[in-house]
Scaffold this motif. Structure first.
Motif, PDB file in Angstrom:
ATOM      1  N   GLU A  19       0.816  -1.218   0.000  1.00  0.00           N
ATOM      2  CA  GLU A  19       0.000   0.000   0.000  1.00  0.00           C
ATOM      3  C   GLU A  19       0.848   1.267   0.000  1.00  0.00           C
ATOM      4  OE1 GLU A  19      -2.214  -3.389   1.700  1.00  0.00           O
ATOM      5  OE2 GLU A  19      -0.269  -2.476   2.139  1.00  0.00           O
ATOM      6  N   GLY A  20       2.131   1.138   0.339  1.00  0.00           N
ATOM      7  CA  GLY A  20       3.014   2.295   0.347  1.00  0.00           C
ATOM      8  C   GLY A  20       3.909   2.330   1.573  1.00  0.00           C
ATOM      9  N   PHE A  21       4.957   3.126   1.480  1.00  0.00           N
ATOM     10  CA  PHE A  21       5.938   3.273   2.552  1.00  0.00           C
ATOM     11  C   PHE A  21       5.326   4.055   3.714  1.00  0.00           C
ATOM     12  CE2 PHE A  21       9.243   6.072   4.409  1.00  0.00           C
ATOM     13  CZ  PHE A  21      10.095   5.116   4.919  1.00  0.00           C
ATOM     14  N   HIS A  42       4.073   7.705   2.282  1.00  0.00           N
ATOM     15  CA  HIS A  42       4.019   7.891   0.831  1.00  0.00           C
ATOM     16  C   HIS A  42       2.628   7.496   0.349  1.00  0.00           C
ATOM     17  CE1 HIS A  42       4.976   6.124  -3.352  1.00  0.00           C
ATOM     18  NE2 HIS A  42       4.825   7.426  -3.477  1.00  0.00           N
ATOM     19  N   LEU A  43       2.089   8.296  -0.559  1.00  0.00           N
ATOM     20  CA  LEU A  43       0.746   8.048  -1.080  1.00  0.00           C
ATOM     21  C   LEU A  43       0.841   7.744  -2.570  1.00  0.00           C
ATOM     22  CD1 LEU A  43      -1.072  10.978   0.725  1.00  0.00           C
ATOM     23  CD2 LEU A  43      -0.869   8.607   1.477  1.00  0.00           C
ATOM     24  N   PRO A  44       1.127   6.497  -2.932  1.00  0.00           N
ATOM     25  CA  PRO A  44       1.403   6.163  -4.341  1.00  0.00           C
ATOM     26  C   PRO A  44       0.213   6.342  -5.260  1.00  0.00           C
ATOM     27  CG  PRO A  44       1.231   4.174  -3.008  1.00  0.00           C
ATOM     28  CD  PRO A  44       1.232   5.314  -2.056  1.00  0.00           C
ATOM     29  N   TYR A  45      -1.002   6.421  -4.708  1.00  0.00           N
ATOM     30  CA  TYR A  45      -2.182   6.501  -5.571  1.00  0.00           C
ATOM     31  C   TYR A  45      -2.755   7.917  -5.646  1.00  0.00           C
ATOM     32  CZ  TYR A  45      -1.796   1.524  -4.705  1.00  0.00           C
ATOM     33  OH  TYR A  45      -1.305   0.247  -4.591  1.00  0.00           O
ATOM     34  N   GLN A  46      -2.031   8.888  -5.081  1.00  0.00           N
ATOM     35  CA  GLN A  46      -2.539  10.248  -5.090  1.00  0.00           C
ATOM     36  C   GLN A  46      -1.676  11.128  -5.985  1.00  0.00           C
ATOM     37  OE1 GLN A  46      -5.329  10.851  -3.735  1.00  0.00           O
ATOM     38  NE2 GLN A  46      -5.571   9.082  -2.376  1.00  0.00           N
ATOM     39  N   SER A  47      -2.281  12.160  -6.543  1.00  0.00           N
ATOM     40  CA  SER A  47      -1.528  13.152  -7.309  1.00  0.00           C
ATOM     41  C   SER A  47      -0.927  14.160  -6.344  1.00  0.00           C
ATOM     42  CB  SER A  47      -2.449  13.866  -8.297  1.00  0.00           C
ATOM     43  OG  SER A  47      -3.444  14.599  -7.601  1.00  0.00           O
ATOM     44  N   ALA A 102      -3.153   1.420   9.980  1.00  0.00           N
ATOM     45  CA  ALA A 102      -3.735   0.085  10.155  1.00  0.00           C
ATOM     46  C   ALA A 102      -3.509  -0.777   8.923  1.00  0.00           C
ATOM     47  CB  ALA A 102      -5.235   0.211  10.444  1.00  0.00           C
ATOM     48  N   SER A 103      -3.682  -0.201   7.733  1.00  0.00           N
ATOM     49  CA  SER A 103      -3.550  -0.998   6.512  1.00  0.00           C
ATOM     50  C   SER A 103      -2.110  -1.365   6.209  1.00  0.00           C
ATOM     51  CB  SER A 103      -4.155  -0.238   5.325  1.00  0.00           C
ATOM     52  OG  SER A 103      -3.410   0.944   5.044  1.00  0.00           O
ATOM     53  N   ARG A 104      -1.160  -0.517   6.614  1.00  0.00           N
ATOM     54  CA  ARG A 104       0.240  -0.756   6.256  1.00  0.00           C
ATOM     55  C   ARG A 104       1.057  -1.408   7.366  1.00  0.00           C
ATOM     56  NH1 ARG A 104       1.792   4.767   2.825  1.00  0.00           N
ATOM     57  NH2 ARG A 104      -0.127   4.803   1.579  1.00  0.00           N
ATOM     58  N   ARG A 130       5.104   0.975  -8.868  1.00  0.00           N
ATOM     59  CA  ARG A 130       4.461  -0.304  -9.188  1.00  0.00           C
ATOM     60  C   ARG A 130       4.157  -1.068  -7.902  1.00  0.00           C
ATOM     61  NH1 ARG A 130       9.316  -2.709 -12.260  1.00  0.00           N
ATOM     62  NH2 ARG A 130      10.185  -1.836 -10.333  1.00  0.00           N
ATOM     63  N   ARG A 131       2.936  -1.489  -7.755  1.00  0.00           N
ATOM     64  CA  ARG A 131       2.565  -2.258  -6.575  1.00  0.00           C
ATOM     65  C   ARG A 131       3.376  -3.548  -6.472  1.00  0.00           C
ATOM     66  NH1 ARG A 131      -1.942  -2.285  -3.149  1.00  0.00           N
ATOM     67  NH2 ARG A 131      -2.305  -4.298  -2.114  1.00  0.00           N
ATOM     68  N   ALA A 132       3.638  -4.160  -7.619  1.00  0.00           N
ATOM     69  CA  ALA A 132       4.435  -5.390  -7.608  1.00  0.00           C
ATOM     70  C   ALA A 132       5.841  -5.111  -7.097  1.00  0.00           C
ATOM     71  CB  ALA A 132       4.492  -5.999  -9.012  1.00  0.00           C
ATOM     72  N   GLY A 133       6.407  -3.980  -7.488  1.00  0.00           N
ATOM     73  CA  GLY A 133       7.739  -3.627  -7.015  1.00  0.00           C
ATOM     74  C   GLY A 133       7.756  -3.397  -5.516  1.00  0.00           C
ATOM     75  N   ARG A 134       6.728  -2.724  -4.993  1.00  0.00           N
ATOM     76  CA  ARG A 134       6.653  -2.496  -3.542  1.00  0.00           C
ATOM     77  C   ARG A 134       6.472  -3.817  -2.802  1.00  0.00           C
ATOM     78  NH1 ARG A 134       3.213   1.516  -5.457  1.00  0.00           N
ATOM     79  NH2 ARG A 134       1.348   0.546  -4.562  1.00  0.00           N
TER      80      ARG A 134
END
Length: 476
Positions: free
Chosen positions: A212-214, A231-236, A253-255, A362-366
């Motif tokens: 989900e991100g760092f 880090h918010l990888p899905y936000q502009s 909680a999610s991370r 990339r989610r796969a990379g994370r």
């Protein structure tokens, strides 16, 4: 004391950690100094949190290390959480710290460091001139003349030298036309200082490398208050949703699988890292240091520390320059850029690589990073990076005219137990099992050899060091 109407030897622009270090070092070396800042007062928030070992050695030379230690808390461990529940743990006091007297990461907000530096500066009878803005700069071969404005009242300040420590949008940098091209990362982050209801270890950071991100959680010296970096990888980058307790709790909680219970949010911020190094760092009698000279991601806590290192490298050279003939003085001052630029370039590149790795789009990379890193980091060369490299202990100046030879000591910092005995501005002879070393005022070995005769021979072949030793007398 340098009164606001006097012409100083050094005019420092910017009263952050870099500028305050520069002003304090200058005052301790007997230079007349003025320090101005366009802000009306010190900010009560802080992006910088970590004070590293080499910076503490510099603070020791400035006489504030004990005060910083008393105000800080020591970070003891990094707890790593990755993908699929993978965990890892790095105990910081077990890293390779070498010979430093400060083998730790200290957590202390930047404004607390600034407060301690300013108090020490006040003891030198120098006051920060708040609300004073640099509006223009004229330079000649013998001086600089700064146009400044205080409460819309213009005045000029003529000084021998000017140090631009006025941040990433430096007015000094613009006035000397130093080039500064930023590379934008387009990796949006949020920062928040918030209290928690969770029972987390007070001296251990939580690092999540989740798909989900760092996420980074750092305990602040105030009990129960934590710095949250996400880090918010899905936000502009123009994302503007309010940073609320609910948002923070959901991210954590999610991370990290931690029920944080965020409340009493003290401060929030958004940023997207950018990278840049000014060129040149010196133009005549004007110098750039700190964020005015280099900007980069805050990963690793290098920004404030490297600004302090810049000032530490520079100020003793200004104090010494007036004792030398013009040609040798110019070579001495050129050594600031010759020494600092390679060090800064390596640091910025390293921070950029690490930040790029943890903000993979990339989610796969994370997911791959989160699977491998928690297991590998506690047992690999990353331990060296987290210890001496991030701490600034293995910085070496092997470019420029002030270091002779490419042996294992020349250009490196002298051990803590050696340099701590140096008075400000002094050169020092030290003899041990390695032979004899000539140590500069900043605690760096200028030249070493098996015997004094060998060292003297090297010095005679270097016109700058020879000229310096004609006007200074190293202590023993």
């Amino acid at each position: 004391m340098t009164a606001p109407t006097q012409s100083p030897d050094v005019l420092v622009v910017g009263a952050g950690p870099t500028g305050l270090t520069a002003a304090l070092a200058a005052a301790q070396l007997g230079l007349r100094v003025r320090i101005i800042d366009q802000r009306l007062e010190r900010a009560r928030y802080s992006k910088a949190l970590v004070t590293h070992a080499r910076t503490m050695e510099i603070f020791e030379s400035l006489g504030i290390a004990d005060d910083v230690l008393a105000a800080a808390s020591q970070l003891e461990a990094l707890n790593l959480r990755g993908s699929f529940g993978v965990h890892g743990r790095i105990v910081l006091d077990k890293l390779d710290w070498g010979d430093t007297a400060y083998p730790h990461w200290l957590i202390i907000p930047q404004y607390e460091v600034e407060n301690l530096l300013e108090k020490a500066l006040t003891r030198q009878q120098v006051a920060v001139e708040w609300g004073t803005e640099l509006t223009g700069l004229q330079r000649s071969a013998s001086s600089v003349t700064a146009a400044v404005s205080t409460q819309d009242q213009p005045q000029t300040i003529t000084a021998s030298w000017i140090v631009g420590a006025d941040g990433g949008h430096s007015t000094v940098r613009a006035n000397i036309e130093s080039k500064f091209k930023r590379a934008e990362s387009q990796a949006p982050f949020i920062l928040a200082d918030a209290y928690t209801t969770a029972h987390l270890p007070d001296r251990e950071a939580q690092v999540s490398l989740a798909p989900e991100g760092f996420l980074l959680l750092i305990p602040l010296p105030t009990h129960g208050l934590w710095r949250i970096v996400a880090h918010l990888p899905y936000q502009s980058e123009d994302w503007a949703e309010p940073i609320t307790p609910e948002l923070l709790d959901g991210l954590i909680a999610s991370r990290a699988r931690i029920h944080f219970g965020a409340h009493e949010i003290a401060w929030t911020s958004r940023f997207s890292p950018s990278y840049g190094i000014a060129s040149p760092l010196r133009s005549g009698r004007a110098f750039l240091a700190g964020d005015a000279a280099h900007v980069h991601s805050p990963v690793g806590g290098q920004g404030m520390n490297f600004g302090v290192h810049d000032a530490h490298n520079l100020i003793w050279k200004l104090a010494l320059a007036n004792k030398l003939q013009p040609k040798q003085a110019a070579r001495l001052l050129d050594s600031y850029e010759a020494e600092r630029r390679p060090v800064i370039e390596r640091m910025v590149a390293r921070v950029q690589r690490i930040t790029t790795l943890v903000t993979d789009s990339r989610r796969a990379g994370r997911r791959v990073l989160g699977t491998a890193a928690p297991t590998l980091l506690p047992h690999t060369g990353a331990r060296q990076i987290l210890g001496q490299t991030m701490a600034g202990l293995n910085i070496a100046y092997q470019h420029g005219p002030l270091v002779l030879g490419r042996d294992k000591l020349s250009g490196k910092r002298a051990a803590s137990n050696i340099s701590k005995h140096q008075s400000p501005g002094t050169w020092y002879w030290h003899t041990d099992n390695h032979g004899i070393q000539l140590i500069r005022p900043d605690g760096v070995v200028a030249v070493s050899g098996a015997t004094r005769r060998e060292v003297d021979t090297r010095i005679r072949r270097n016109s700058l060091l020879k000229a310096i030793l004609d006007v200074v007398e190293p202590t023993r």
